[in-house]
Design an enzyme around this catalytic site. Structure first.
Site, short mmCIF file in Angstrom:
data_model
loop_
_atom_site.label_atom_id
_atom_site.label_comp_id
_atom_site.label_asym_id
_atom_site.label_seq_id
_atom_site.Cartn_x
_atom_site.Cartn_y
_atom_site.Cartn_z
N MET A 185 12.21 46.75 -3.69
CA MET A 185 10.86 46.91 -3.12
C MET A 185 10.87 47.86 -1.92
O MET A 185 10.20 47.63 -0.92
CB MET A 185 10.28 45.53 -2.73
CG MET A 185 10.09 44.62 -3.93
SD MET A 185 9.74 42.89 -3.50
CE MET A 185 11.41 42.29 -3.15
N LYS A 220 2.61 38.77 -9.92
CA LYS A 220 2.83 38.91 -8.49
C LYS A 220 3.50 40.26 -8.28
O LYS A 220 4.66 40.46 -8.62
CB LYS A 220 3.71 37.80 -7.92
CG LYS A 220 3.09 36.41 -8.02
CD LYS A 220 3.81 35.40 -7.18
CE LYS A 220 3.54 35.57 -5.72
NZ LYS A 220 2.14 35.33 -5.34
N ASP A 251 5.64 36.19 -15.29
CA ASP A 251 5.57 37.11 -14.16
C ASP A 251 5.11 38.49 -14.61
O ASP A 251 5.33 38.90 -15.76
CB ASP A 251 6.97 37.21 -13.53
CG ASP A 251 6.99 38.06 -12.30
OD1 ASP A 251 6.58 37.57 -11.24
OD2 ASP A 251 7.43 39.23 -12.39
#
Length: 264
Positions: A169, A57, A36
């Site tokens: 996020m 990602k 990742d």
């Protein structure tokens, strides 16, 4: 041919010494490493025999399609490989583990999980606070600032829980989420931001909900970052040491603004 399998491995917030012993063992057994974007790239040194493939990602950035990652895991595993899918933080916390486990099970591929430290815990450790300080809350809520369809969570309902909010996020929507929370929480509710939690690049700040958006912008905070909101944040060591603390005796409403770089 040996039977293949997939391990969804939690790489933690970044520092290699925060990996579990199980994670280190599984990395040493890996044939293929799918890494990742938020995982420390040095983790590949613990998998000397593995083929390493980056499958980044990141929100707002060019990313490897999820369906492509799932097909790749299935393909390598069906050829007999031990595929280790390396995810930043904990694989089960906003890491798309659910979709990947479903795809693997449908394909008849065995899947295992190795847990790790999620970035909210690293952020709290960096701030020197408990996420569940019983003088301030009855729990902690882990939430992403945007759902799969792009919509926001129900901030009003989350504010009503009385828990510490650990927001993943959320930096790109900090103005929106702060404004919505301010309709339900006091303006002087302690709030914090931690960028690159648990790494040598860590930066951290404690402020109030009313000033959270302005302060993270003024201090140049960027993703990846965790936002923390709630009375427990007022117990952070940097807040307690500054101007009498926040949320403690005589410290209500005092704003503490700091950016601290953790030594490498």
């Amino acid at each position: 041919m040996k039977n293949g399998k997939v391990t969804l491995l939690s790489a933690g917030p970044g520092a290699l010494d925060l990996l579990t012993l199980r994670a280190a063992r599984v990395l040493g057994e890996a044939d293929v490493l799918l890494v990742d974007d938020l995982a420390n790239p040095e983790i590949a040194t613990l998998a000397p025999q593995a083929r390493v493939i980056a499958v980044g990602k990141r929100g707002g950035c060019r990313s490897t399609p999820q369906a492509f990652i799932e097909r790749m895991m299935c393909r390598f595993a069906k050829r007999g490989a031990h595929v280790v899918r390396v995810k930043g933080g904990d694989a089960l916390m906003f890491g798309r583990a659910g979709e990947e486990m479903t795809a693997l099970r449908r394909a008849g591929v065995p899947v295992e999980i190795v847990n790790g430290i999620s970035s909210a815990f690293a952020a709290a450790a960096g701030l020197g606070m408990s996420l569940t300080h019983r003088d301030h809350c009855a729990g902690v809520t882990f939430v992403t600032a945007h759902r799969q369809d792009g919509s926001a969570p129900n901030w009003a309902a989350l504010a009503a829980t009385g828990t510490t909010l650990a927001i993943y996020m959320g930096l790109h929507r900090v103005e929106e989420l702060s404004a919505t929370l301010l309709a339900h929480l006091d303006a002087d509710t302690p709030a914090g931001a931690v960028q690159w939690a648990g790494t040598p690049q860590e930066r951290r700040m404690v402020t109030t909900l009313a000033r959270l958006a302005a302060d993270v912008r003024a201090q140049g905070f960027a993703s990846p970052a965790i936002l923390l909101v709630g009375g427990a944040v007022g117990e952070a060591s940097m807040a307690r040491g500054g101007m009498g603390g926040m949320g403690g005796m005589g410290g209500v409403g005092v704003i503490v603004e700091e950016v601290v770089a953790r030594a490498a």
